[in-house]
Design an enzyme around this catalytic site. Structure first.
Site, PDB file in Angstrom:
ATOM      1  N   SER A 131      11.672   6.739   8.050  1.00 42.57           N
ATOM      2  CA  SER A 131      11.328   6.458   9.440  1.00 42.57           C
ATOM      3  C   SER A 131      11.697   5.014   9.766  1.00 42.57           C
ATOM      4  O   SER A 131      11.362   4.097   9.022  1.00 42.57           O
ATOM      5  CB  SER A 131       9.820   6.674   9.630  1.00 42.57           C
ATOM      6  N   LEU A 190       9.961   5.719  18.260  1.00 42.90           N
ATOM      7  CA  LEU A 190      10.457   5.399  19.603  1.00 42.90           C
ATOM      8  C   LEU A 190       9.359   4.688  20.411  1.00 42.90           C
ATOM      9  O   LEU A 190       9.560   3.603  20.928  1.00 42.90           O
ATOM     10  CB  LEU A 190      10.900   6.681  20.308  1.00 42.90           C
ATOM     11  N   HIS A 191       8.234   5.353  20.542  1.00 39.72           N
ATOM     12  CA  HIS A 191       7.019   4.819  21.179  1.00 39.72           C
ATOM     13  C   HIS A 191       7.131   4.523  22.674  1.00 39.72           C
ATOM     14  O   HIS A 191       6.110   4.307  23.322  1.00 39.72           O
ATOM     15  CB  HIS A 191       6.491   3.579  20.448  1.00 39.72           C
ATOM     16  N   ASN A 251      -4.733   3.960  15.800  1.00 46.97           N
ATOM     17  CA  ASN A 251      -5.916   3.326  15.197  1.00 46.97           C
ATOM     18  C   ASN A 251      -5.872   1.853  15.558  1.00 46.97           C
ATOM     19  O   ASN A 251      -4.904   1.174  15.201  1.00 46.97           O
ATOM     20  CB  ASN A 251      -5.888   3.427  13.666  1.00 46.97           C
ATOM     21  N   GLU A 304       0.817  -1.205   0.000  1.00 49.78           N
ATOM     22  CA  GLU A 304       0.000   0.000   0.000  1.00 49.78           C
ATOM     23  C   GLU A 304       0.854   1.260   0.000  1.00 49.78           C
ATOM     24  O   GLU A 304       1.970   1.282   0.525  1.00 49.78           O
ATOM     25  CB  GLU A 304      -0.941   0.029   1.207  1.00 49.78           C
ATOM     26  N   CYS A 342      -8.516  -1.469   4.796  1.00 54.48           N
ATOM     27  CA  CYS A 342      -7.362  -1.757   3.953  1.00 54.48           C
ATOM     28  C   CYS A 342      -6.362  -2.684   4.642  1.00 54.48           C
ATOM     29  O   CYS A 342      -5.908  -3.663   4.068  1.00 54.48           O
ATOM     30  CB  CYS A 342      -6.704  -0.441   3.589  1.00 54.48           C
TER      31      CYS A 342
END
Ligand code: SF4
Length: 379
Positions: A192, A216-217, A291, A89, A335
Site C-alpha cells: 500500500s 487516496l483519502h 482512529n 511495529e 502503542c
C-alpha cells in the site's frame, strides 16, 4: 581463501554459503533449515535442536520488545527493537473467517508526513533492511504456528511508505515469493502506497500478481495535499493514469484506501468526486474508520451513519465497496504514542552520539527526505 565469518545472518546468502563450505556441510542442510523456519515457521528451539550445525547463524535481526494483545478482538501488536535501537511495529490480525493477516513496517518513521498518522508525526525516517522486514514475518509466523494458525496474507501497511524503501521492499518480496525461501504466492502480498507512480509501475511489472493499494483519502487535489503532504509530488491525474497503466500489466483489481475524516472528505460531494475520479478503473474501495491520534486533535472520525451513506453512494454507482472494521482499537492509541515518544527520544540520543563520535546511524529529518525526493524527481 577467506575464512568464514564466526556469525552470519540467515538472509546473508553469500556468508551462509561461505560458512557451509568452511564447515564442509551438505548443501541440503541449510535448505532444510530454511524450509523449517521460513515455510513452516518452526520455533528457534526446534530449529536449533534439529540443526546443531546452525550454531553461529543468527536467526533473527529484530528483538521482540513488547507484545500487546487486544482484549476486544483478535489483534496483536508486536513492537520490535531494530539494531539501530529504534522501535517498529507489526500487527497480527486474526480475522473471524479464520484467515490471518500480518501488517509489516518498511521504515522507522515516514517522510510522507500524513496528517492523520502517528508514524508521519515522528519527524524521522530510516529505511528498514530487507532482513528486518522479513524477520517481522518470521517472528509473527512463529507466534501463529504456536496457535495452530497459518499466516494467510502479508500487507505492507505498517510504519513507512514502502516505495521510499523500494530496493529493500522489492528484495523482501523477491524472498517472500522465492521457492527456496518463503515460497509464498505474490497474490497473498499487498503493498500500500500514498502514491509514488514510478515505483508503483516498477512493482507491478516485476510482480504482476502482487496486490497494490493506493491510499487516496480524497479525490480533491487541495484536500489530499492537506492531509498527505506528499500528495503534492503526484497529481490525482497522474495517479489515475498510473493505475490505468498498471491494469494493462496486471489482471487484478486495484485497492483504493479511503480514510473517513469528519467534514474533511466524507460529504456526498466527496463521494461523487471519488466516483468520477475512479471512472472505469477496476478497483475495490475500502472505507476505513479513523482512529484519532493525539498529535492531530483537529481530525475526527466520520460518524458511522455518514460512512454507511458514503458507502451506499459508491455502491449505487456500481463500485465494489467495503467498510473496514478496524481491529485492535484498544491497543492502537497506547502503542502509537509509545513508539512515537520512544523513537523521538532514541533518534535524538543517536544524533547526539553521532555528533560526538563522527559515526553515522543515518536518521534523517523528514524535511531532508522530502527535499531529497523532490530533487530526485526533478532529475
Ligand atoms: S505513508 Fe503511511 S506511514 Fe507514512 S505518514 Fe502516511 S500513513 Fe503514515
Amino acid at each position: 581463501m577467506t575464512a568464514a565469518p564466526e556469525s552470519v545472518r540467515l538472509f546473508q546468502t553469500h556468508e551462509m554459503e561461505s560458512l557451509r563450505r568452511d564447515r564442509r556441510l551438505d548443501p541440503q542442510v541449510f535448505r532444510k533449515l530454511r524450509n523449517d523456519l521460513l515455510k513452516k515457521f518452526e520455533s528457534d528451539e526446534a530449529v536449533s535442536m534439529k540443526y546443531p550445525v546452525a550454531e553461529g547463524i543468527e536467526l533473527h535481526s529484530l528483538n521482540l520488545y513488547q507484545r500487546m494483545d487486544s482484549e476486544i478482538d483478535g489483534a496483536t501488536k508486536l513492537l520490535f527493537e531494530t539494531e539501530s535501537g529504534m522501535l517498529i511495529e507489526s500487527v497480527i490480525l486474526r480475522i473471524a473467517t479464520g484467515r490471518t493477516t500480518l501488517c509489516v513496517s518498511s521504515q522507522i518513521g515516514c517522510a510522507a508526513a500524513c496528517d492523520f498518522c502517528a508514524t508521519g508525526k515522528m519527524g524521522i525516517a530510516k529505511n528498514l533492511a530487507t532482513e528486518e522486514i522479513l524477520d517481522q514475518v518470521v517472528q509473527a509466523g512463529q507466534i501463529l504456528r504456536g496457535e495452530d494458525r497459518r499466516l494467510s496474507n502479508i500487507v505492507f501497511m505498517g510504519m513507512g511508505e514502502p516505495l521510499h524503501n523500494e530496493v529493500n521492499v522489492t528484495e523482501a518480496i523477491e524472498l517472500l515469493t522465492a521457492p527456496d525461501h518463503f515460497a509464498r504466492s505474490p497474490s497473498t502480498v499487498l503493498v500500500s502506497t500514498v502514491g509514488v507512480p514510478a515505483g508503483m509501475l516498477r512493482l507491478a511489472k516485476r510482480f504482476p500478481n502482487l496486490n497494490l493499494a493506493l491510499s487516496l483519502h480524497s479525490a480533491d487535489q487541495t484536500t489530499r495535499e492537506k492531509i498527505i503532504p506528499l500528495g503534492k509530488k503526484a497529481s490525482l491525474t497522474q495517479l489515475h493514469d498510473t493505475i490505468d497503466e498498471i491494469q494493462s500489466i496486471q489482471d487484478r483489481e486495484f485497492m483504493i484506501e479511503y480514510l473517513m475524516l469528519r467534514d474533511v472528505n466524507d460529504s456526498t460531494e466527496d463521494a461523487n468526486r471519488l466516483i468520477d475520479w475512479i471512472g472505469d478503473l477496476r478497483v475495490h474501495v475500502n472505507l476505513i474508520p479513523y482512529n484519532t491520534i493525539e498529535a492531530s486533535p483537529h481530525l475526527h472520525a466520520s460518524p458511522r451513519p455518514v460512512i454507511e451513506s458514503f458507502a451506499d453512494i459508491l455502491k449505487a454507482s456500481g463500485l465494489k465497496t467495503t467498510v473496514r472494521y478496524s481491529l485492535g482499537n484498544d491497543i492502537e492509541a497506547a502503542c502509537g504514542q509509545l513508539i512515537r515518544q520512544e523513537n523521538r527520544q532514541r533518534a535524538m540520543q543517536a544524533r547526539r552520539a553521532e555528533s560526538d563520535s563522527d559515526s553515522h546511524v543515518g536518521f534523517l529529518d523528514v524535511r531532508q527526505v522530502v527535499d531529497g525526493l523532490e530533487s530526485q524527481k526533478n532529475k
